[in-house]
Structures are given as structure tokens and as C-alpha cells.
Design an enzyme around this catalytic site. Structure first.
Site, PDB file in Angstrom:
ATOM      1  N   CYS A 129      -2.050  -5.371  -0.011  1.00 55.64           N
ATOM      2  CA  CYS A 129      -1.033  -4.485  -0.565  1.00 55.64           C
ATOM      3  C   CYS A 129      -1.300  -3.042  -0.120  1.00 55.64           C
ATOM      4  CB  CYS A 129      -0.981  -4.493  -2.084  1.00 55.64           C
ATOM      5  SG  CYS A 129      -0.900  -6.139  -2.773  1.00 55.64           S
ATOM      6  N   ASN A 163      -3.954  -2.271  -5.594  1.00 54.97           N
ATOM      7  CA  ASN A 163      -4.304  -3.088  -4.438  1.00 54.97           C
ATOM      8  C   ASN A 163      -5.672  -3.695  -4.739  1.00 54.97           C
ATOM      9  OD1 ASN A 163      -5.734  -2.126  -1.243  1.00 54.97           O
ATOM     10  ND2 ASN A 163      -5.106  -4.117  -1.929  1.00 54.97           N
ATOM     11  N   GLY A 164      -5.723  -5.028  -4.793  1.00 62.60           N
ATOM     12  CA  GLY A 164      -6.998  -5.685  -5.088  1.00 62.60           C
ATOM     13  C   GLY A 164      -6.775  -6.855  -6.020  1.00 62.60           C
ATOM     14  N   LYS A 201      -1.567  -7.439   7.748  1.00 64.01           N
ATOM     15  CA  LYS A 201      -2.494  -7.036   8.808  1.00 64.01           C
ATOM     16  C   LYS A 201      -3.903  -6.809   8.274  1.00 64.01           C
ATOM     17  CE  LYS A 201      -2.936  -4.441  12.937  1.00 64.01           C
ATOM     18  NZ  LYS A 201      -3.172  -5.687  13.698  1.00 64.01           N
ATOM     19  N   GLU A 228      -7.954 -17.681  20.363  1.00 62.22           N
ATOM     20  CA  GLU A 228      -7.126 -16.488  20.134  1.00 62.22           C
ATOM     21  C   GLU A 228      -5.694 -16.742  20.622  1.00 62.22           C
ATOM     22  OE1 GLU A 228      -7.046 -13.928  18.496  1.00 62.22           O
ATOM     23  OE2 GLU A 228      -5.653 -12.569  19.494  1.00 62.22           O
ATOM     24  N   HIS A 262     -12.605 -35.916  23.008  1.00 63.19           N
ATOM     25  CA  HIS A 262     -13.349 -36.486  21.881  1.00 63.19           C
ATOM     26  C   HIS A 262     -12.469 -36.611  20.636  1.00 63.19           C
ATOM     27  CE1 HIS A 262     -17.037 -36.458  24.163  1.00 63.19           C
ATOM     28  NE2 HIS A 262     -16.759 -35.216  24.545  1.00 63.19           N
ATOM     29  N   ARG A 270       0.208  -4.037   5.444  1.00 63.01           N
ATOM     30  CA  ARG A 270      -0.710  -4.534   4.418  1.00 63.01           C
ATOM     31  C   ARG A 270      -0.066  -5.589   3.517  1.00 63.01           C
ATOM     32  NH1 ARG A 270      -5.039  -1.184   3.993  1.00 63.01           N
ATOM     33  NH2 ARG A 270      -5.519  -2.039   1.954  1.00 63.01           N
ATOM     34  N   GLU A 318       0.777 -17.510  14.661  1.00 61.27           N
ATOM     35  CA  GLU A 318       1.102 -16.501  13.660  1.00 61.27           C
ATOM     36  C   GLU A 318       2.466 -15.847  13.887  1.00 61.27           C
ATOM     37  OE1 GLU A 318      -1.790 -13.297  13.233  1.00 61.27           O
ATOM     38  OE2 GLU A 318      -2.065 -13.171  15.383  1.00 61.27           O
ATOM     39  N   TRP A 375       1.449  -7.901  -1.037  1.00 64.93           N
ATOM     40  CA  TRP A 375       1.133  -9.191  -0.421  1.00 64.93           C
ATOM     41  C   TRP A 375       0.633 -10.046  -1.575  1.00 64.93           C
ATOM     42  CZ3 TRP A 375      -3.335 -12.236   0.516  1.00 64.93           C
ATOM     43  CH2 TRP A 375      -3.166 -13.259   1.450  1.00 64.93           C
ATOM     44  N   LYS A 429      -2.405 -16.418  18.217  1.00 65.10           N
ATOM     45  CA  LYS A 429      -1.263 -15.532  18.512  1.00 65.10           C
ATOM     46  C   LYS A 429       0.033 -16.318  18.390  1.00 65.10           C
ATOM     47  CE  LYS A 429      -2.451 -12.532  18.105  1.00 65.10           C
ATOM     48  NZ  LYS A 429      -3.712 -12.067  17.774  1.00 65.10           N
TER      49      LYS A 429
HETATM   50  C1  G6P Z   1      -5.744 -10.608   9.153  1.00 66.51           C
HETATM   51  C2  G6P Z   1      -4.804 -10.370  10.305  1.00 66.51           C
HETATM   52  C3  G6P Z   1      -5.441 -10.843  11.603  1.00 66.51           C
HETATM   53  C4  G6P Z   1      -6.793 -10.176  11.800  1.00 66.51           C
HETATM   54  C5  G6P Z   1      -7.710 -10.430  10.605  1.00 66.51           C
HETATM   55  C6  G6P Z   1      -8.981  -9.594  10.673  1.00 66.51           C
HETATM   56  O1  G6P Z   1      -5.848 -11.958   8.890  1.00 66.51           O
HETATM   57  O2  G6P Z   1      -3.570 -11.018  10.096  1.00 66.51           O
HETATM   58  O3  G6P Z   1      -4.596 -10.504  12.674  1.00 66.51           O
HETATM   59  O4  G6P Z   1      -7.374 -10.646  12.957  1.00 66.51           O
HETATM   60  O5  G6P Z   1      -7.044 -10.063   9.404  1.00 66.51           O
HETATM   61  O6  G6P Z   1      -8.623  -8.241  10.572  1.00 66.51           O
HETATM   62  P1  G6P Z   1      -9.561  -7.042  10.919  1.00 66.51           P
HETATM   63  O7  G6P Z   1      -8.797  -5.830  10.516  1.00 66.51           O
HETATM   64  O8  G6P Z   1     -10.824  -7.222  10.115  1.00 66.51           O
HETATM   65  O9  G6P Z   1      -9.844  -7.090  12.369  1.00 66.51           O
END
Ligand code: G6P
Length: 624
Positions: free
Chosen positions: A2, A107-108, A619, A497, A520, A27, A504, A81, A501
Site C-alpha cells: 500500500c 501500510n503494513g 511493485k 526471469e 526429468h 505499491r 506477471e 494492495w 516476466k
Molecule cells: C514484487 C514485484 C517483483 C519484484 C519483487 C522484489 O514481487 O512484483 O517484480 O521482483 O517484489 O522486489 P524488490 O523491490 O525487493 O526488488
């Protein structure tokens, strides 16, 4: 999670708050709300959905209504969030206490909210939402009534009763010139203007108003009130010790860095920024003549680094995948045994700490709770803690013993792109730094890698120039329901990764997997509708990867091969080929990231998704 924003000063608060929420949407964006203090009355407006829903509602009010409801020079706002309670108008913040005198944004997570809620219900309190925050609002009201204290003291006493994490902003009708801010485990920044204050989860909503900021520490609260037409700020601890006004930091971010700069989405802008962000990551750090790397932030700990015996890398999401690539690089170049763990798991596992052990925490935002807790545990275990962090002054950056900043400016799109390539680059540079100081890496070998590192921005530029090809592939593969991303050695992490991508942003089910592991088990999923993107540059694993491609083709699968420019061999085997320029094997993941980012981006656009703000995500994840 949040985002919270607050304003107290002489201007109309609502436009500042709404703009601030837009900046903080990374956030969380499942509901948004605002509370304004208007002549000892609150105007509260909350809407399910993104901030735009709230601002649409506000902008549709007629002039009379705006004048009547929206005038207020003190206000708090929130973008959510969801953790406790579904996204809805009623669960959106701000929350009011039962008698309507107190408004709060949070937030928390308040972990013991259920037991407090029970006590409050027994006392006759009614709840309109399922949130932990409303419990805190009522707890503050209850404490205030019983202890007959000011709002800041009521907040302080109430916070002594709660466990969990919070950054809160509280305003009260009974003290209409006061705002109370408190922090434990979630970030909050106070912008200091001319007789006005801007408060937010990070500096991005503040930057356009003032560059002077104060970062509250855990366990601290700030009280801003108006005395003789002048706003005063006082800081104390939750345990009631006065704190000297801390050092006021000068922000260096530019406002243009936060805007889209002509691109339709932040994600595309950030993908295209990578030549520049890689340049900024390495700027001033490469000492080619000596075959060495300089990290100012690590200087103080040279001795400890020289003697390190074991490293653990922690991170979540993209950061952990960067860590998987870093693990290979550090072990190979420095000789230090290295392990990658989820921050979330490292925190709670009971494992012996190796002798002279260090922890590298990777985090773009510097606020990820799972990673932050891992650092706290490492500190308890007397490990040396290092950070690879982008956001300057963030909690993780301040928590670690020593750190390396990415220096790539703000990353706004939820899907990480320019931060990911920068993280991998920094880990490889760190591997060189450690390898050189420990005598594990020769000057010649190091110079060879550093020269290639310096070419990376130009090589990424070449890949970006071919983005049209990826756009076409996106049209071809947009209807796929499943995808494999495969790679070996350094590119195992890159495959993961790539899958992250795609899933998500496009909501296509995608799995990242080591290509050797495919046979396997996972290979049973392969059929004519299941494409695999195989990262197969010309390197030590090429022949093996070629066999993996054959194994998929033999089972009727579709293959997109990602290989080195000039390698024509795969044209006859794979269904489609994506080329990346030639580089050293250790650097291939950085180049491989870019076409996979573009593919995820273009497929998501094709599917009509909200690319910068994919559903259910945020994020910066500041809850466990
Ligand atoms: C969230 C985001 C990801 C990110 C992860 C770690 O899950 O959606 O895209 O990789 O957090 O975030 P950070 O800010 O610690 O790199």
C-alpha cells in the site's frame, strides 16, 4: 504494501494527495481513498479500483460540491494492495473510528488485530470493514477516550498494544491542526517544505514539492501541528523518548525520471532505458588498467570481504533470479561458496551460520519485507550484510552494513526490467571485485570481462533496434496458454526471469526451468500448443542446449531459440529464432533478458492487459 500520502500546510490538499497516490500506485492499486479535514469535519471518499476511479469521481463533482467538500489543507490518502479483506469501497482506506473523530491510513499489517477487535467488540465497537486498520482506528479512539490524552499520545499508547508492521498517518477532528505519523517496519518519508509538510511511503510524491526529506526510523513517530500559524515537527519514539530532528536529506531524483517520456507504458520506457541504465550502473566503477572494480560503499569492509568464507544471496521475485546468476559468477570468479535463498525462507530456517559468512540482499525497492527480515536475521547471526539496492535511502539500504546502489533512477512499471539487468551486472562486477581482492582472478581475465562489460550498453542497443521482430513473434504467440523458458548454467536464472516476466504481465502460465531438468518430468507437458523459449547462445552449453531443442521438437513441441547472432544452424531446427549479439558466456543472461522482456511486453499489449499494473500485483511488497 500500500501507498500512503499526507499533506499539512497552506495549500488545498486534495490535488497534492491524488497526484501522490498516482505516483505510489506501484505499491498497490486495488482501491484508493482520501480524507480531508474541512473545518472540523471530515470529507472521506473511497473507491474500489485504481486511483483513476477515485480521481474520476472527484473530478465529476460540481464546483459547489468541490468547494463544500474538497476544501481542506490537511489530508491523508491511500492506495491499497489488499491483505485483510477483499478489494472494496468499504475495505479501502482511510478508515474512521466509530465516533468518526479519527481518520487513519496504514501500510503494513497489524498481526494481533483479531484479539484487539474482540476486546473492542465487547466494548460495543462496530466494524464496517474486514481490515486490521479499522481496528487500529478504534483502538486509538478507545485509548483517547479512556486516557483523556491528545491524539499523538493516544496513537503512541495504542501502538504499544499492537504487533506487526505499520506506517500510519492519523488525523483527528478534535485537533484539526495536527497530523501524527508513525513507523515500524514499513517506510515513510517526510518532505519538509516552507511551512508545509508532505508525507509519503517514498519520496516520489514529494519530489515535485520539495527536495528536503526526513526518513523516520523504526519505532519513531512524528507529530506536526500548527502553533501561531507555523507548522512544527516533533519526533519521539513509541516508547516516549524525544528524538532530535534528524539529518535532512537532499533528494537527487528529477521529475522527468518519473514520467513516461513519450512511451505508451513505463515498462517499455524502462526496457529501452537499459543501455543508459547499464552505463549508469558501471559508471566510475571500472578500473580497466588494474583489471579491477571500485565500490565506494564497500571500502570500509575490505578486510571482512577478503576473509569471507561463505555468501548467501537473498531476494524475492526478479531479485532472486538475478541472485541465481550472481551465484554462478561469484563462485566462479571469487571462489567463495555461495547459496541463493528466498529472503522469506532464510528468515525462518534454522541453519548453522558458516564461519565468516556474508549476506547479499538484492532489492530494487529496498523495501521488500521478506528480504528485509532476512537481513535482520543475518545481523543477529553476526553475518556481514551487503545490499544491492536501487532506491536510495530505502529501508534495506539503511539496514545493511554496506551497500552498492544500482544508480538507474526510479523503476515504475511493476514488472522489473532495467533493475534486473542492472542487478545481474552488479553481481558480476562484485564477483570480479571479490575475485581480484582474494587473488582468485587474474588481471588479464578480469580485464577481458571488464572490456566486454563496457560493450554491453551498445549490444543492448542492437537488440532494441530489432524489437519489431519480437513484436511480430508476440502476435504469433499471443494466444498460447502455456510457455516454457529454458536455459542452462548462467541462463538457468535467466530462464526463470523470462518466465516470470511473461506470467506477471500477460497472465500466460509460464515455467522457467533448467533445460537439462526438462527430460526429468516437465517434458511430459510438451505438445503442439506448448512453446518453449530456449536460451541457447554459442557457449559451453550450446551443444547440450541443441540436444534439448531436438528433444522438444521430437515430441512435437514448438521452439523459439534465443541464440548468438550469426548462428544459422538453429534456423532449420527451431520454429523461430531470436538473436543476441556475441558476448562472453558470463554476460549472456544480461543480453538474454532484453528480448524476453520485449516478448512479455508485446504479448501483454496484444492481450489488452494493463501492462504497467498487472492484476493482483504490487511493485513493492512490504508485507510478509
Ligand atoms: C514484487 C514485484 C517483483 C519484484 C519483487 C522484489 O514481487 O512484483 O517484480 O521482483 O517484489 O522486489 P524488490 O523491490 O525487493 O526488488
Amino acid at each position: 504494501m500500500c501507498g500512503i500520502v499526507g499533506y499539512i500546510g497552506k495549500k488545498e490538499a486534495w490535488p497534492i494527495l491524488i497526484k501522490g497516490l498516482e505516483r505510489l500506485e506501484y505499491r498497490g492499486y486495488d482501491s484508493a481513498g482520501i480524507a480531508l479535514m474541512n473545518d472540523r469535519a471530515f470529507f472521506v471518499c473511497k473507491k474500489k479500483g485504481k486511483v483513476v476511479e477515485l480521481s474520476k469521481f472527484i473530478k465529476n463533482l460540481n464546483k459547489e460540491e468541490i468547494k463544500k467538500n474538497l476544501s481542506g489543507k490537511i489530508g491523508i490518502a491511500h492506495t491499497r494492495w489488499a491483505t485483510h479483506g477483499i478489494p472494496s469501497d468499504s475495505n479501502a482506506h482511510p478508515h474512521l473510528s466509530n465516533d468518526g473523530t479519527i481518520a487513519i491510513v496504514h501500510n503494513g499489517i497489524i498481526e494481533n488485530y483479531l484479539s484487539i477487535k474482540k476486546i473492542l467488540i465487547n466494548k460495543g465497537y462496530k466494524f464496517k470493514s474486514d481490515t486490521d486498520t479499522e481496528v487500529l482506528a478504534n483502538l486509538i479512539e478507545d485509548v483517547k477516550k479512556h486516557a483523556k490524552v491528545s491524539i499523538d499520545e493516544a496513537v503512541r499508547l495504542a501502538l504499544n498494544e499492537v504487533n506487526g508492521a505499520y506506517a500510519i498517518l492519523v488525523i483527528s477532528k478534535e485537533e484539526p491542526d495536527t497530523m501524527v505519523i508513525a513507523k515500524l517496519g514499513s517506510p515513510v518519508v517526510i518532505g519538509v517544505g516552507k511551512n508545509e509538510f508532505f508525507i509519503a511511503s517514498d519520496a516520489t510524491p514529494i519530489i515535485e514539492h520539495t527536495k528536503k526529506v526526513i526518513y523516520l526510523e523504526d519505532g519513531e513517530m512524528a507529530v506536526i501541528n500548527n502553533k501561531n500559524k507555523k507548522f512544527n515537527l516533533k519526533i519521539k519514539t513509541i516508547t516516549d523518548k524525544t528524538v532530535k530532528i534528524p539529518y535532512i536529506h537532499q533528494l537527487k531524483i528529477k521529475i522527468e525520471e518519473l514520467e513516461k517520456g513519450g512511451f505508451p507504458h513505463f515498462m517499455l520506457k524502462e526496457i529501452f532505458e537499459q543501455p543508459e541504465s547499464l552505463r549508469n550502473t558501471m559508471r566510475g566503477r571500472i578500473v580497466l588498467e588494474k583489471g579491477n572494480v571500485k565500490f565506494g560503499g564497500l571500502e570500509k569492509f575490505k578486510k571482512e570481504l577478503e576473509n569471507l568464507n561463505h555468501l548467501t544471496i537473498v531476494g524475492m521475485g526478479t531479485a532472486r533470479f538475478a541472485g541465481l546468476i550472481g551465484e554462478y559468477a561469484i563462485e566462479e570468479l571469487s571462489g567463495i561458496r555461495t547459496k541463493v535463498e528466498y529472503g522469506s525462507e532464510f528468515t525462518y530456517r534454522d541453519v548453522a551460520t558458516p564461519y565468516r559468512a556474508g549476506l547479499i540482499a538484492i532489492s530494487q525497492s529496498g523495501e521488500t519485507a521478506d528480504t528485509l527480515n532476512a537481513i535482520k536475521k543475518a545481523k543477529r547471526d553476526k553475518m556481514l550484510t551487503l545490499g544491492v539496492v536501487n532506491v536510495i535511502g530505502s529501508t534495506i539500504a539503511r539496514e545493511v552494513d554496506a551497500g552498492i546502489y544500482n544508480h538507474i533512477g526510479p523503476e515504475t512499471a511493476v514488472a522489473s526490467t532495467k533493475a534486473s539487468t542492472s542487478q545481474v551486472l552488479l553481481l558480476i562486477m562484485l564477483a570480479i571485485y571479490l575475485g581480484r581482492m582474494r587473488g582468485n582472478l587474474s588481471k588479464n581475465k578480469s580485464q577481458e570481462i571488464l572490456k566486454e562489460i563496457e560493450k554491453l550498453p551498445a549490444l543492448v542497443e542492437i537488440i532494441l533496434k530489432n524489437s519489431k521482430h519480437i513484436k511480430q513473434l508476440a502476435k504469433k504467440y499471443k494466444k498460447s496458454e502455456n510457455f516454457f523458458f529454458l536455459g542452462r548454467k548462467y541462463n538457468t536464472g535467466a530462464a526463470m526471469e523470462g518466465a516470470l516476466k511473461l506470467k506477471e504481465c500477460s497472465y500466460i502460465h509460464a515455467e522457467g526451468c533448467n533445460s537439462a531438468e526438462l527430460k526429468h518430468g516437465p517434458i511430459s507437458l510438451i505438445d503442439k500448443d506448448f512453446p518453449s523459449l530456449v536460451i541457447a547462445p554459442i557457449d559451453s552449453m550450446y551443444e547440450k542446449n541443441k540436444s534439448h531443442i531436438q528433444e522438444i521438437k521430437a515430441r512435437g513441441g514448438i521452439v523459439i531459440a534465443l541464440t548468438t547472432e550469426g548462428n544459422k544452424e538453429l534456423n532449420n531446427i527451431a520454429d523461430d529464432v531470436i538473436y543476441i549479439p556475441k558476448t562472453l558466456e558470463i554476460l549472456t543472461p544480461i543480453l538474454a533478458f532484453v528480448p524476453m522482456q520485449l516478448l512479455a511486453y508485446y504479448i501483454s499489449v496484444e492481450r489488452g492487459n494493463d501492462v504497467d499494473k498487472p492484476r493482483n500485483l504490487a511493485k513493492s511488497v512490504t508485507v510478509e
